[in-house]
Write an enzyme that holds these catalytic residues in place. Structure first.
Site, PDB file in Angstrom:
ATOM      1  CG  ASP A  26      -1.824  -1.238   1.225  1.00  0.00           C
ATOM      2  OD1 ASP A  26      -2.365  -1.582   0.163  1.00  0.00           O
ATOM      3  OD2 ASP A  26      -1.925  -1.884   2.280  1.00  0.00           O
ATOM      4  CE  LYS A  29       3.075  -2.341  -4.558  1.00  0.00           C
ATOM      5  NZ  LYS A  29       2.710  -2.080  -3.166  1.00  0.00           N
ATOM      6  CG  HIS A  54      -2.212  -1.781  -7.163  1.00  0.00           C
ATOM      7  ND1 HIS A  54      -1.618  -2.541  -8.127  1.00  0.00           N
ATOM      8  CD2 HIS A  54      -1.552  -2.045  -6.009  1.00  0.00           C
ATOM      9  CE1 HIS A  54      -0.631  -3.242  -7.578  1.00  0.00           C
ATOM     10  NE2 HIS A  54      -0.576  -2.960  -6.297  1.00  0.00           N
ATOM     11  CD  GLN A 234       1.017  -8.800  -2.390  1.00  0.00           C
ATOM     12  OE1 GLN A 234       1.812  -9.385  -3.089  1.00  0.00           O
ATOM     13  NE2 GLN A 234      -0.237  -8.647  -2.722  1.00  0.00           N
TER      14      GLN A 234
HETATM   15  P1  IMP Z   1      -2.139 -12.839   2.007  1.00  0.00           P
HETATM   16  O1  IMP Z   1      -1.256 -12.239   0.964  1.00  0.00           O
HETATM   17  O2  IMP Z   1      -3.603 -12.656   1.714  1.00  0.00           O
HETATM   18  O3  IMP Z   1      -1.781 -14.255   2.305  1.00  0.00           O
HETATM   19  O4  IMP Z   1      -1.899 -12.040   3.375  1.00  0.00           O
HETATM   20  C1  IMP Z   1      -0.681 -12.121   4.097  1.00  0.00           C
HETATM   21  C2  IMP Z   1      -0.318 -10.792   4.721  1.00  0.00           C
HETATM   22  O5  IMP Z   1       0.017  -9.866   3.692  1.00  0.00           O
HETATM   23  C3  IMP Z   1      -1.450 -10.131   5.514  1.00  0.00           C
HETATM   24  O6  IMP Z   1      -0.868  -9.418   6.593  1.00  0.00           O
HETATM   25  C4  IMP Z   1      -2.064  -9.162   4.532  1.00  0.00           C
HETATM   26  O7  IMP Z   1      -2.710  -8.089   5.157  1.00  0.00           O
HETATM   27  C5  IMP Z   1      -0.826  -8.706   3.777  1.00  0.00           C
HETATM   28  N1  IMP Z   1      -1.087  -8.254   2.404  1.00  0.00           N
HETATM   29  C6  IMP Z   1      -1.281  -9.030   1.317  1.00  0.00           C
HETATM   30  N2  IMP Z   1      -1.461  -8.281   0.228  1.00  0.00           N
HETATM   31  C7  IMP Z   1      -1.359  -7.005   0.615  1.00  0.00           C
HETATM   32  C8  IMP Z   1      -1.416  -5.753  -0.078  1.00  0.00           C
HETATM   33  O8  IMP Z   1      -1.572  -5.665  -1.302  1.00  0.00           O
HETATM   34  N3  IMP Z   1      -1.264  -4.632   0.686  1.00  0.00           N
HETATM   35  C9  IMP Z   1      -1.039  -4.702   2.020  1.00  0.00           C
HETATM   36  N4  IMP Z   1      -0.968  -5.840   2.707  1.00  0.00           N
HETATM   37  C10 IMP Z   1      -1.127  -6.982   2.003  1.00  0.00           C
HETATM   38 MG    MG Z   2      -2.940  -1.931  -1.714  1.00  0.00          MG
END
Ligand code: IMP
Ligand code: MG
Length: 431
Positions: A26, A29, A54, A234
């Site tokens: 976040d 990007k 995004h 991410q």
């Molecule tokens: P997952 O990717 O859904 O398995 O989540 C694993 C961790 O990554 C969690 O803490 C989510 O909140 C975080 N996370 C996954 N994708 C994003 C993103 O695009 N932005 C912020 N946090 C993310």
């Molecule tokens: Mg995001």
């Protein structure tokens, strides 16, 4: 022997620039990619899936994207979903429809045959696992991303290439059920195998015209000297190997993964740009050394609209973490940084930057960061008022804001090439 960096690269071969997040996701990007997309022929994603969110604002248009690369609002570039991603067909198709309804040409979107499909049982499996973890839950986005990568590594995944062979695809899904069941439980219902096969075949037909031989596609783009921009998802601190493990996502998010996620060699990479917010946020559980609680956290959350794009969860907020940022500079090999959301800090009396951590008085490194209390050393900077919306150069930023940006640059040890201070495309000051 002297290594000649890039010296013997074929002069006819194009270079790909990489944009990655250097915090916990976040960072903005999407906005940065949107800003630069018009100068590129291709925008490519290399990892993650619809856990990403995004948000891009252009005039009255505000679009929240989960899978399709952020360059989609610019007319020029082709858009590529690379082999390292894991993608839900349902989300992809609904994103196609949303974009088509906005009058956007979706014929420009290609999906690598190597990308993996996130199936409905993955989300069910993840919900069940998170429930079983209870107080130790990771706080995932619940999209089934982790289980899909587990299936990929476990060699029972389903790829976009499989959509070319519907009969074999149905048999593969059935076999996966025979091997693993639905892996749900804990009171979570997983969809029956017949329904999963049917849905996959139906949505697959809709997506198939976009599926390409991903390696041939990107290699031809590079050989034709096209300008390629690679968009990370991410952030560095969520990388499965180099982030705050186990509170991470299930894929590599750092710049090196751009190569494995697209099937290109390191010599095809040009510049590597890190994106960081002027403060920090994190969604979900896990270490967050610079986290704030109380009024300042609330200020950042409200002014920065820090609520998850995918889940709507309030984001945890804190000061800029110079330790994590310096670490991210190294593991990504950054050539420069773009700072976002500087305006969110405007109006604070003073602004902090975390410059070191310690536990029980002893300094600790990123590697030993656990989900336990620690002490942080905060460096304070004087605040500033509202920023001039017409600032176009970093030198146009008023005194204290300019000095803050300079302090971050010293901490990062790489140039800050731009700073954004609003959601509009124009609200960006360049070095
Ligand atoms: P997952 O990717 O859904 O398995 O989540 C694993 C961790 O990554 C969690 O803490 C989510 O909140 C975080 N996370 C996954 N994708 C994003 C993103 O695009 N932005 C912020 N946090 C993310
Ligand atoms: Mg995001």
């Amino acid at each position: 022997m002297v290594l000649k960096a890039n010296a013997d690269r074929s002069p006819t071969c194009g270079l790909a620039d990489v944009i990655v997040g250097i915090q916990w996701g976040d960072e903005g990007k999407g906005r940065v990619v949107d800003y630069h997309a018009d100068s590129y022929d291709l925008i490519a994603r290399f990892g993650g899936g619809d856990n990403a969110g995004h948000t891009i604002v252009c005039g009255k248009r505000k679009v929240a994207l989960r899978i399709v690369p952020s360059g989609v609002l610019q007319n020029r570039p082709l858009l590529f979903i690379g082999g390292g991603t894991v993608v839900s067909l349902a989300t992809l198709v609904s994103e196609f429809e949303m974009l088509a309804n906005l009058g956007i040409d979706i014929e420009r979107i290609r999906v690598s045959d190597r990308a993996h499909i996130v199936l409905p049982y993955h989300a069910a499996q993840e919900r069940a696992t998170e429930k079983r973890r209870g107080a130790h839950a990771i706080g995932t986005t619940g999209r089934g991303i982790g289980p899909a990568y587990v299936d990929k590594a476990g060699r029972v995944g389903i790829t976009f290439g499989d959509l070319h062979r519907p009969t074999a695809l149905a048999e593969k899904i059935a076999q996966r059920y025979r091997l693993h069941g639905d892996d749900a439980g804990a009171g979570v219902e997983s969809p029956p195998v017949e329904a999963v096969i049917e849905e996959t075949l139906t949505l697959g037909r809709r997506v198939l015209p976009h599926v390409v031989d991903g390696v041939r596609f990107i290699q031809e783009m590079l050989q034709r000297d096209c300008r390629v921009l690679i968009e990370g998802a991410q952030g560095t601190m969520l990388d499965v190997g180099y982030g705050t493990y186990p509170f991470v996502t299930s894929s590599h998010t750092i710049a090196g993964a751009a190569c494995t996620g697209l099937g290109i060699g390191p010599r095809s990479i040009g510049s590597v740009v890190g994106v960081a917010k002027a403060y920090c946020t994190r969604v979900g559980a896990g270490p967050f050394p610079s986290e704030l609680h109380g009024a300042t956290a609330e200020w950042l959350r409200e002014r920065g609209a820090e609520f998850g794009t995918v889940t709507g969860r309030p984001r945890r907020c804190g000061w800029f973490d110079a330790v994590a940022a310096r670490y991210a500079t190294q593991v990504n090999g950054l050539t420069s940084v773009i700072l976002t959301k500087l305006d969110v800090l405007s109006g604070l009396e003073r602004v902090g930057v975390v410059v070191s951590y310690a536990r029980d008085g002893a300094p600790i490194s990123m590697q030993s960061l656990a989900d336990e209390p620690l002490q942080t050393e905060v460096e304070w900077h004087e605040g500033w008022g509202e920023l001039p919306r017409d600032a176009r150069r970093l030198r146009d930023l008023p005194g204290n804001a300019g000095r803050y940006v300079e302090a971050l640059q010293r901490a990062l040890q790489v140039p800050i090439q731009a700073v954004s201070f609003g959601a509009e495309r124009s609200e960006m000051a360049l070095s």
